[in-house]
Design an enzyme around this catalytic site. Structure first.
Site, short mmCIF file in Angstrom:
data_model
loop_
_atom_site.label_atom_id
_atom_site.label_comp_id
_atom_site.label_asym_id
_atom_site.label_seq_id
_atom_site.Cartn_x
_atom_site.Cartn_y
_atom_site.Cartn_z
N SER A 77 1.02 -1.38 -0.15
CA SER A 77 -0.02 -0.07 -0.09
C SER A 77 0.82 1.11 0.17
O SER A 77 2.14 1.04 0.17
CB SER A 77 -0.79 0.03 1.32
OG SER A 77 -1.44 1.31 1.43
N TYR A 83 -1.79 -1.10 10.68
CA TYR A 83 -1.87 -1.31 9.19
C TYR A 83 -0.65 -0.92 8.58
O TYR A 83 -0.04 -1.79 7.75
CB TYR A 83 -3.39 -0.56 8.57
CG TYR A 83 -3.54 -0.78 6.84
CD1 TYR A 83 -4.19 -2.03 6.66
CD2 TYR A 83 -3.26 0.03 6.00
CE1 TYR A 83 -4.29 -2.13 5.34
CE2 TYR A 83 -3.25 0.05 4.87
CZ TYR A 83 -3.77 -1.19 4.31
OH TYR A 83 -4.23 -1.60 2.82
N1 LIG Z 1 -8.69 -0.31 -1.20
C1 LIG Z 1 -7.64 0.19 -0.92
O1 LIG Z 1 -7.66 1.45 -1.08
C2 LIG Z 1 -6.43 -0.29 -0.98
C3 LIG Z 1 -5.17 0.42 -0.93
C4 LIG Z 1 -3.87 -0.11 -0.95
C5 LIG Z 1 -3.74 -1.33 -0.68
N2 LIG Z 1 -4.88 -2.09 -0.48
C6 LIG Z 1 -4.53 -3.67 -0.24
O2 LIG Z 1 -5.21 -4.31 -1.41
C7 LIG Z 1 -5.50 -5.60 -0.96
C8 LIG Z 1 -6.99 -5.87 -1.13
O3 LIG Z 1 -7.75 -5.02 -0.56
P1 LIG Z 1 -9.32 -4.72 -1.38
O4 LIG Z 1 -9.10 -2.99 -1.09
O5 LIG Z 1 -9.26 -5.26 -2.73
O6 LIG Z 1 -10.11 -5.18 -0.34
P2 LIG Z 1 -11.76 -6.14 -0.26
O7 LIG Z 1 -12.35 -5.90 -1.57
O8 LIG Z 1 -12.29 -5.94 0.92
O9 LIG Z 1 -11.02 -7.67 -0.46
C9 LIG Z 1 -10.32 -8.29 0.40
C10 LIG Z 1 -10.25 -9.59 0.16
O10 LIG Z 1 -9.41 -10.31 1.06
C11 LIG Z 1 -10.11 -11.78 1.44
N3 LIG Z 1 -9.67 -11.99 2.83
C12 LIG Z 1 -9.83 -11.34 4.11
N4 LIG Z 1 -9.30 -11.88 5.01
C13 LIG Z 1 -8.70 -13.10 4.26
C14 LIG Z 1 -8.00 -14.17 4.97
N5 LIG Z 1 -7.76 -14.27 6.20
N6 LIG Z 1 -7.73 -15.25 4.24
C15 LIG Z 1 -8.06 -14.97 2.92
N7 LIG Z 1 -8.68 -14.05 2.28
C16 LIG Z 1 -9.12 -13.10 3.12
C17 LIG Z 1 -11.65 -11.14 1.49
O11 LIG Z 1 -12.44 -12.55 1.40
P3 LIG Z 1 -13.72 -12.24 2.09
O12 LIG Z 1 -14.45 -11.30 1.40
O13 LIG Z 1 -14.37 -13.79 1.92
O14 LIG Z 1 -13.71 -12.01 3.47
C18 LIG Z 1 -11.53 -10.55 0.06
O15 LIG Z 1 -11.74 -11.28 -0.87
C19 LIG Z 1 -5.22 -5.83 0.66
O16 LIG Z 1 -4.17 -6.43 0.89
C20 LIG Z 1 -5.37 -4.00 0.98
O17 LIG Z 1 -4.56 -3.83 2.08
C21 LIG Z 1 -6.20 -1.55 -0.68
#
Ligand SMILES: NC(=O)c1ccc[n+]([C@@H]2O[C@H](COP(=O)([O-])OP(=O)(O)OC[C@H]3O[C@@H](n4cnc5c(N)ncnc54)[C@H](OP(=O)(O)O)[C@@H]3O)[C@@H](O)[C@H]2O)c1
Length: 229
Positions: free
Chosen positions: A139, A152
């Site tokens: 991130s 985080y």
């Molecule tokens: N969105 C942002 O602004 C942003 C920015 C920078 C980095 N990121 C990073 O990008 C990555 C994806 O985030 P996102 O924003 O796309 O989030 P998201 O839409 O909430 O998706 C998160 C995914 O992770 C899964 N997950 C959660 N806990 C888990 C576990 N213990 N084992 C396996 N899978 C698990 C969830 O599954 P379920 O739905 O089944 O719980 C979901 O498929 C994360 O690492 C986040 O920190 C996000």
């Protein structure tokens, strides 16, 4: 080009699902998993007609038995693992006094220990191949701390350290990368910043395309891709 086999953790939503879509459109085999069967079923329904094959599994990156099962099933179905995207993540945004030990353990277990265990379990397979790529979804908070991110942000810094350490440790055909996105319109982002205007955020598809391109393996191992301005 032969279809690649790609494991993407947390590929039932947001950035992970958008990344899965890019690989599937390219004809690659994608292992789609998260801890919830209903989320896996929903993602498969949305992704099923894009091209490549989907192997849907249920698994939690905090449980090494689940990781071993996913690796075993992937090898059974496709015989190789070309790309691992350590994408699954959880986030909380609050002052340090309000963070519990449980919050700390959850974020460190999902965001750091899960990717670390996945790499450990997959290395014996990837090291035998000519070429493979491992991508950590860190991130902007993996290089810039910010208020209310006292857990985080360190968890995301750790992924950059993990990437650099693995790049130094495995100087073979396996390449290790970090991706550092800024704000992306996903359920995770909106859960911590519900007041945000989605128009001010990147779309998960944009980040998915960047991850897909990085997985070509052309950048030097250890490289961190910033996806923010
Ligand atoms: N969105 C942002 O602004 C942003 C920015 C920078 C980095 N990121 C990073 O990008 C990555 C994806 O985030 P996102 O924003 O796309 O989030 P998201 O839409 O909430 O998706 C998160 C995914 O992770 C899964 N997950 C959660 N806990 C888990 C576990 N213990 N084992 C396996 N899978 C698990 C969830 O599954 P379920 O739905 O089944 O719980 C979901 O498929 C994360 O690492 C986040 O920190 C996000």
């Amino acid at each position: 080009m032969e279809p690649r086999t790609v494991i993407i953790s947390g590929s039932t939503s947001g950035i992970g699902e958008a990344t899965a879509a890019e690989f599937l459109k390219n004809g690659d085999n994608v292992v789609v998993f998260s801890p919830h069967q209903n989320e896996v079923d929903g993602a498969v329904e949305r992704l099923k007609d894009l091209g490549g094959k989907i192997l849907p599994l249920v698994g939690d990156v905090r449980d090494v038995r689940d990781i071993k099962h996913i690796v075993k099933e992937t090898m059974h179905h496709f015989g190789q693992i070309d790309v691992l995207v350590n994408n699954a993540g959880v986030a909380m945004w609050k002052p340090i006094e309000e963070h519990t030990d449980k919050d700390f353990d959850l974020m460190m277990d999902v965001n750091v220990k899960g990717p670390w265990m996945f790499i450990r379990e997959i290395m014996p397979i990837m090291k035998k191949q000519d070429k493979a790529v491992v991508i950590q979804i860190s991130s902007i908070r993996g290089e810039k701390g910010a208020e209310n991110y006292s857990v985080y942000s360190p968890s995301k810094f750790a992924l950059v350290g993990l990437t650099q350490s693995m790049a130094a440790e495995v100087p073979t055909g396996v390449r290790f990368y970090s991706v550092l996105p800024g704000g992306v319109f996903t359920p995770l982002h909106m859960s911590v910043h519900p007041w945000k205007d989605p128009e001010t955020l990147m779309k998960p598809e944009y980040v998915g395309c960047k991850i897909f391109k990085l997985a070509e393996g052309k950048k030097p191992s250890g490289f961190a891709l910033r996806v923010y301005e």
